[in-house]
Motif scaffolding. Structure first.
Motif, PDB file in Angstrom:
ATOM      1  N   PHE A 173       0.888  -1.202   0.044  1.00  9.45           N
ATOM      2  CA  PHE A 173      -0.019   0.012  -0.029  1.00  9.45           C
ATOM      3  C   PHE A 173       0.736   1.198   0.119  1.00  9.45           C
ATOM      4  CE2 PHE A 173      -2.859  -3.040   1.669  1.00  9.45           C
ATOM      5  CZ  PHE A 173      -4.047  -2.906   1.116  1.00  9.45           C
ATOM      6  N   PRO A 174       0.458   2.480  -0.707  1.00 14.62           N
ATOM      7  CA  PRO A 174       1.305   3.513  -0.562  1.00 14.62           C
ATOM      8  C   PRO A 174       1.313   4.164   0.759  1.00 14.62           C
ATOM      9  CG  PRO A 174      -0.273   3.634  -2.372  1.00 14.62           C
ATOM     10  CD  PRO A 174      -0.660   2.350  -1.895  1.00 14.62           C
ATOM     11  N   SER A 175       0.465   3.913   1.654  1.00 14.96           N
ATOM     12  CA  SER A 175       0.669   4.391   3.022  1.00 14.96           C
ATOM     13  C   SER A 175       1.726   3.503   3.665  1.00 14.96           C
ATOM     14  CB  SER A 175      -0.680   3.980   3.741  1.00 14.96           C
ATOM     15  OG  SER A 175      -1.092   2.827   3.841  1.00 14.96           O
ATOM     16  N   GLN A 176       2.011   2.404   3.224  1.00 14.29           N
ATOM     17  CA  GLN A 176       3.162   1.526   3.893  1.00 14.29           C
ATOM     18  C   GLN A 176       4.690   2.282   3.623  1.00 14.29           C
ATOM     19  OE1 GLN A 176       1.870  -2.027   2.162  1.00 14.29           O
ATOM     20  NE2 GLN A 176       2.102  -3.204   4.208  1.00 14.29           N
ATOM     21  N   ILE A 177       4.764   2.783   2.209  1.00 10.43           N
ATOM     22  CA  ILE A 177       5.815   3.442   1.909  1.00 10.43           C
ATOM     23  C   ILE A 177       6.057   4.955   2.627  1.00 10.43           C
ATOM     24  CG2 ILE A 177       6.694   4.514  -0.336  1.00 10.43           C
ATOM     25  CD1 ILE A 177       5.477   2.486  -1.929  1.00 10.43           C
ATOM     26  N   GLU A 178       4.873   5.428   2.711  1.00 12.12           N
ATOM     27  CA  GLU A 178       4.894   6.847   3.436  1.00 12.12           C
ATOM     28  C   GLU A 178       5.552   6.374   5.034  1.00 12.12           C
ATOM     29  OE1 GLU A 178       1.669   9.931   4.614  1.00 12.12           O
ATOM     30  OE2 GLU A 178       1.732   9.496   2.578  1.00 12.12           O
ATOM     31  N   HIS A 179       5.068   5.286   5.354  1.00 14.25           N
ATOM     32  CA  HIS A 179       5.232   5.016   6.772  1.00 14.25           C
ATOM     33  C   HIS A 179       6.958   4.937   7.051  1.00 14.25           C
ATOM     34  CE1 HIS A 179       5.194   3.662  11.055  1.00 14.25           C
ATOM     35  NE2 HIS A 179       5.883   2.740  10.612  1.00 14.25           N
ATOM     36  N   VAL A 180       7.477   4.149   5.881  1.00 13.11           N
ATOM     37  CA  VAL A 180       8.936   3.969   5.949  1.00 13.11           C
ATOM     38  C   VAL A 180       9.696   5.155   5.824  1.00 13.11           C
ATOM     39  CG1 VAL A 180      10.690   2.978   4.553  1.00 13.11           C
ATOM     40  CG2 VAL A 180       8.747   1.679   5.121  1.00 13.11           C
TER      41      VAL A 180
END
Length: 431
Positions: free
Chosen positions: A338-345
């Motif tokens: 999910f894009p939100s996972q990339i954002e979290h990293v």
């Protein structure tokens, strides 16, 4: 070849099995999972009020967010002492989605995967080259034990190491291959480049492919290039892993094993069921899962239900191949992101901003991903090595946390266009 008599039950016999197992499942989650008990009590419903799977519409959905909110074992319905296997996938907030299995869950997992292998004609005389990834993801190990259940010899090659994979396939005489569709075409390209004759040097007769959406054209291409029969497999770790449904090869659909997994198709916006044959979001209720039974789990996968009787003799309904997602999840070489996972990293890495853009494309038959990241206004560098080090750190963290190999490109602040409505984070060029 049909593996078990449950695959050919009459409609009435199957419904009796479903309702009996459904009643036990409702009692299990109400008695052992506080999350579900609270949901039922809020609705003023007791398990005994629900008499049939046809009344599922009265009950609440379960979502991936619910699993993450109750990390790690909050939705488990059995004590830890009865759990014999734990798998997980990456999460949006640094916490993975966790699933567990009892001994009985493992037996059922092997059973449904044995059905899939039997559909492909795989048995004790076969050698299965398993190139799904092993580890916390359910693909590699799930398929491995399913192949062993039908008596096949398994080569646990996992992914990567293309030249070695080809050598093992040839030397060990693999008759079946299991992997993603994109990887088997990647293998074909390398085999030709290395001088192999795909139809003379290999003994493959079939392949069982899944984990990513695939067009009918690519399926035919794979079958023709390798000279094999193409079989679909569908699953997701939250339900059990691979083996929720499989393709018999006599129709375009995949038989969903309804004695263990009850399917619904809903309008993703309204949550209301749509008629058979109409596209919508697949919702699955586990009827026999012990460790982590799930009620009306929203998969996010878009498909439809086919009710016509299949010439193969199996009576379980079929889901059509997945046509897309109801959310913004990406599937990169079989890995869900999910894009939100990339954002979290990115949020955890000093020197970066949260303005980024993901570009997905094909190189050959494999998915590739570029991630453009703006460095922050406070990022201080006095040499190119500082940019190189930050780029390497982002790439490393994406691989460690999300299991994706990304080509990271750092760009200057305010380089990536930001919309006043919804910034376009994903550019998918694969189609």
């Amino acid at each position: 070849m049909i593996w078990s008599k449950e695959e050919t039950l009459s409609k009435d016999e199957l419904r009796n099995v479903q309702n009996t197992r459904f009643a036990k499942m409702l009692e299990r989650i109400y008695s052992n999972v506080e999350f579900y008990k609270a949901k039922f009590d809020q609705l003023g419903i007791k398990p005994q009020d629900i008499k049939s799977v046809e009344q599922l519409c009265r009950l609440p959905f379960t979502t991936k967010k619910d699993l993450r909110a109750h990390y790690p074992f909050g939705l488990f319905a059995t004590p830890q002492s009865e759990v014999v296997r734990i798998h997980s996938s990456s999460g949006t907030s640094g916490k993975p989605t966790v699933v567990g299995y009892t001994k009985e869950d493992m037996r059922i997992w092997c059973e449904v995967l044995a059905r899939v292998f039997s559909m492909a004609g795989v048995g004790k005389d076969d050698v299965v080259h398993n190139a799904y990834g092993y580890g916390l993801f359910t693909g590699g190990l799930g398929v491995h034990y399913g192949a062993e259940t039908v008596g096949a010899a398994v080569v646990p090659s996992s992914s990567g190491f293309t030249s070695r994979q080809l050598m093992l396939m040839r030397d060990f005489g693999a008759t079946a291959i299991t992997c993603t569709p994109s990887f088997v075409m990647h293998l074909a390209d390398h085999a030709k480049a290395e001088g192999y004759d795909l139809k003379k040097d290999f003994k493959l007769k079939c392949g069982i492919f899944g984990a990513e959406p695939t067009s009918e054209a690519l399926k035919k291409q794979i079958a023709n290039v390798w000279g094999i029969k193409y079989h679909d497999i569908y699953g997701l770790s939250e339900i059990i892993g691979p083996g929720v449904a499989g393709g018999c090869g006599q129709s375009h659909g995949l038989h969903i094993f309804e004695d263990h997994f009850y399917p619904e198709i809903i309008n993703p916006k309204t949550g209301i069921a749509v008629p058979d044959g109409e596209n919508g979001e697949l919702v699955v209720t586990t009827l026999t899962k012990e460790a982590i039974p799930l009620l009306r789990y929203r998969t996010g996968d878009m498909t439809s239900i086919k009710t016509e009787i299949c010439p193969c003799g199996r009576t379980h309904r079929q889901i059509m191949p997945i046509i897309g997602r109801s959310d913004d999840m990406l599937i990169i070489n079989g890995v869900n992101v999910f894009p939100s996972q990339i954002e979290h990293v990115l949020s955890k890495i000093e020197g970066t901003s949260l303005n980024y853009q993901v570009i997905v494309y094909k190189k050959g038959y494999l998915d590739k991903i570029d991630i453009l990241v703006e460095f922050g206004d406070d990022f201080c560098f006095d040499s190119m090595s500082a940019i190189e080090n930050l780029t390497k750190e982002i790439s490393s963290q994406l691989l460690t946390n999300l299991f994706i190999h990304a080509n990271v490109k750092l760009v200057e602040p305010r380089t990536i266009e930001v919309s006043d409505t919804k910034t376009k984070r994903i550019i998918d060029k694969r189609s």
